[in-house]
Design an enzyme around this catalytic site. Structure first.
Site, PDB file in Angstrom:
ATOM      1  CE  LYS A   1     -12.932  -3.126   0.108  1.00 54.20           C
ATOM      2  NZ  LYS A   1     -12.478  -2.898   0.836  1.00 54.20           N
TER       3      LYS A   1
ATOM      4  CE  LYS B   1      -4.504  -1.722   0.140  1.00 55.78           C
ATOM      5  NZ  LYS B   1      -5.744  -2.190   0.493  1.00 55.78           N
TER       6      LYS B   1
ATOM      7  CE  LYS C   1      -6.610  -8.672  -1.943  1.00 54.74           C
ATOM      8  NZ  LYS C   1      -8.080  -8.164  -0.812  1.00 54.74           N
TER       9      LYS C   1
HETATM   10  P1  ATP Z   1      -8.462  -3.591  -0.547  1.00 59.09           P
HETATM   11  O1  ATP Z   1      -8.363  -3.437  -2.788  1.00 59.09           O
HETATM   12  O2  ATP Z   1      -8.506  -2.353  -0.088  1.00 59.09           O
HETATM   13  O3  ATP Z   1      -7.193  -4.466  -0.548  1.00 59.09           O
HETATM   14  P2  ATP Z   1      -9.799  -5.757  -0.855  1.00 59.09           P
HETATM   15  O4  ATP Z   1     -10.992  -6.020  -1.807  1.00 59.09           O
HETATM   16  O5  ATP Z   1      -8.468  -6.785  -0.962  1.00 59.09           O
HETATM   17  O6  ATP Z   1      -9.256  -4.254  -0.789  1.00 59.09           O
HETATM   18  P3  ATP Z   1     -10.225  -6.119   1.911  1.00 59.09           P
HETATM   19  O7  ATP Z   1     -11.473  -5.346   2.642  1.00 59.09           O
HETATM   20  O8  ATP Z   1      -9.470  -5.783   1.711  1.00 59.09           O
HETATM   21  O9  ATP Z   1     -11.106  -6.439   0.827  1.00 59.09           O
HETATM   22  O10 ATP Z   1     -11.319  -7.972   2.032  1.00 59.09           O
HETATM   23  C1  ATP Z   1     -12.795  -8.069   2.413  1.00 59.09           C
HETATM   24  C2  ATP Z   1     -12.128  -9.667   3.345  1.00 59.09           C
HETATM   25  O11 ATP Z   1     -12.206 -10.025   2.008  1.00 59.09           O
HETATM   26  C3  ATP Z   1     -10.634  -9.610   3.699  1.00 59.09           C
HETATM   27  O12 ATP Z   1     -10.580 -11.107   4.862  1.00 59.09           O
HETATM   28  C4  ATP Z   1     -10.085 -10.317   2.600  1.00 59.09           C
HETATM   29  O13 ATP Z   1      -8.883 -11.568   3.221  1.00 59.09           O
HETATM   30  C5  ATP Z   1     -10.923 -11.294   1.571  1.00 59.09           C
HETATM   31  N1  ATP Z   1     -11.171 -11.267   0.095  1.00 59.09           N
HETATM   32  C6  ATP Z   1     -10.702  -9.826  -0.658  1.00 59.09           C
HETATM   33  N2  ATP Z   1     -10.642 -10.271  -1.705  1.00 59.09           N
HETATM   34  C7  ATP Z   1     -10.221 -12.051  -1.420  1.00 59.09           C
HETATM   35  C8  ATP Z   1     -10.183 -11.970  -2.413  1.00 59.09           C
HETATM   36  N3  ATP Z   1      -9.894 -11.717  -4.349  1.00 59.09           N
HETATM   37  N4  ATP Z   1     -10.677 -13.250  -2.963  1.00 59.09           N
HETATM   38  C9  ATP Z   1     -10.486 -13.995  -1.203  1.00 59.09           C
HETATM   39  N5  ATP Z   1     -10.931 -13.649  -0.250  1.00 59.09           N
HETATM   40  C10 ATP Z   1     -10.302 -12.382  -0.358  1.00 59.09           C
END
Ligand code: ATP
Ligand code: LTN
Length: 333
Positions: A202, A115, A199
């Site tokens: 968002k 980040k 991965k």
């Molecule tokens: P950012 O892009 O801001 O890092 P993010 O999309 O990764 O956000 P988070 O809010 O960090 O989303 O994640 C919410 C939850 O969902 C966490 O427990 C994370 O591990 C899980 N998660 C997020 N994206 C995935 C994914 N692509 N596959 C599996 N689990 C996920």
């Protein structure tokens, strides 16, 4: 009498829309855990401001996320649903824990490294101490298990180290939490549709499918999903990461095994496969989206819900914080 069920805590930042990744990697599992455990699920808006947010968007997303939690099946009668900034003990415990955390430990966090590269013009102290606030979230509730995606394992392990250190210095205070990482079918992660080596997240609008996307948007995203130059619908993570990811999504959305899915699309090209994955996700999300829209129209209900959630959360959090303040030697008020 307090229940003897084990306690679960988890949270998601309202820093963007909920995605297929957060649904399959987190929320879907949270729903399934509600009967067996005492669950506390949070909307971590204080974590969201570790990178810059537009205030009006943050407010709208926090409320929308609550509606979506409920629409996904999180039951406010069974579980505590609340907004982090409404329970002041999170910030308070975070300060105490930051005095039990080493600079070096925080420097090793992978998410901070990533980040701080993504936000090179705004590397705040909050971004650096993010895992300490997360440790406070978890420890305030004497949490046994933390259901998260694989990417959060390191943070939960740091939380455990901090708890162990505190307990060692000040005597037993915190339950030691464990990460609880469920696999999404073949892999523990849903990958980006635009780049299946990353991965789905968002903060990557091209590669992600949102829970609230209308059907035609979902379908368009799947039709555009990156695959490979072959034609066979076959699971092979190394040489066919895009197709393998789509298979994982298809199986999870349609409730099929990998063998069933491969057999279903045998001899058919990606032109048939990709829209079928899109349709499965559209059907999975349709009732959730409709219910979330219905709830969003009833602001008074949602406000009542988060107020009641904060009250319940605060009762538990207050007990832990009082113990902590006493143990570290603060004078009683
Ligand atoms: P950012 O892009 O801001 O890092 P993010 O999309 O990764 O956000 P988070 O809010 O960090 O989303 O994640 C919410 C939850 O969902 C966490 O427990 C994370 O591990 C899980 N998660 C997020 N994206 C995935 C994914 N692509 N596959 C599996 N689990 C996920
Ligand atoms: N860091 C997590 C969100 C989060 C969390 C928590 C998860 C904040 N506090 C406590 C579990 C428990 C993330 O980025 N997904």
């Amino acid at each position: 009498m307090e229940s003897k069920k084990k306690r679960i805590f988890s949270g998601i930042q309202p820093s963007g829309e909920l995605t297929l990744g957060s649904y399959m990697g987190a929320i879907k599992n949270w729903v399934a855990l509600q009967d067996e455990y005492e669950c506390v699920y949070c909307i971590v808006d204080m974590h969201a401001i570790t990178v810059r947010q537009v205030p009006a968007d943050l407010r709208r997303r926090a409320l929308g996320q609550l509606a979506q939690y409920v629409a996904c099946g999180l039951d406010p009668e069974k579980s505590i649903l609340f907004i982090q900034s409404h329970v002041p003990q999170h910030a308070e415990l975070s300060w105490v824990l930051s005095c039990c955390t080493q600079f070096g430990e925080l420097s090793r966090m992978t998410q901070f490294k990533q980040k701080s590269q993504q936000h090179a013009d705004n590397i705040t102290a909050g971004l650096f101490t993010y895992p300490v606030l997360m440790a406070a979230d978890i420890l305030l509730y004497q949490t046994d298990l933390v259901p998260v995606g694989e990417d959060q394992r390191q943070h939960v392990e740091l939380c455990r180290d901090i708890a162990q250190r505190f307990n060692g210095v000040y005597s037993d205070t915190f339950t030691l939490p464990e990460p609880f990482i469920q696999r999404v079918d073949q892999g523990a992660r849903i990958m980006s549709l635009g780049n299946p080596m990353n991965k789905m997240s968002k903060s990557d609008p091209d590669g992600c499918v949102n829970l609230m996307d209308p059907p035609e948007v979902i379908q368009r995203k799947f039709k555009r999903a990156v695959t490979d130059s072959e034609t066979a619908v076959r699971y092979d993570k190394e040489s066919k990461p895009g197709v393998s990811n789509l298979l994982t999504i298809y199986c999870a959305a349609a409730g099929k095994t990998l063998e069933e899915a491969e057999a279903e699309f045998q001899g058919q090209g990606y032109g048939v496969f990709k829209p079928a994955v899109g349709d499965a996700v559209i059907e999975l999300f349709r009732p959730i989206r409709e219910e979330a829209q219905r709830l969003m129209a009833d602001k008074a209900y949602l406000e009542g819900l988060y107020r009641q959630g904060a009250e319940r959360a605060s009762r538990i959090a207050g007990r832990t914080l009082a113990k902590v303040y006493k143990k570290v030697g603060f004078l009683p008020r």
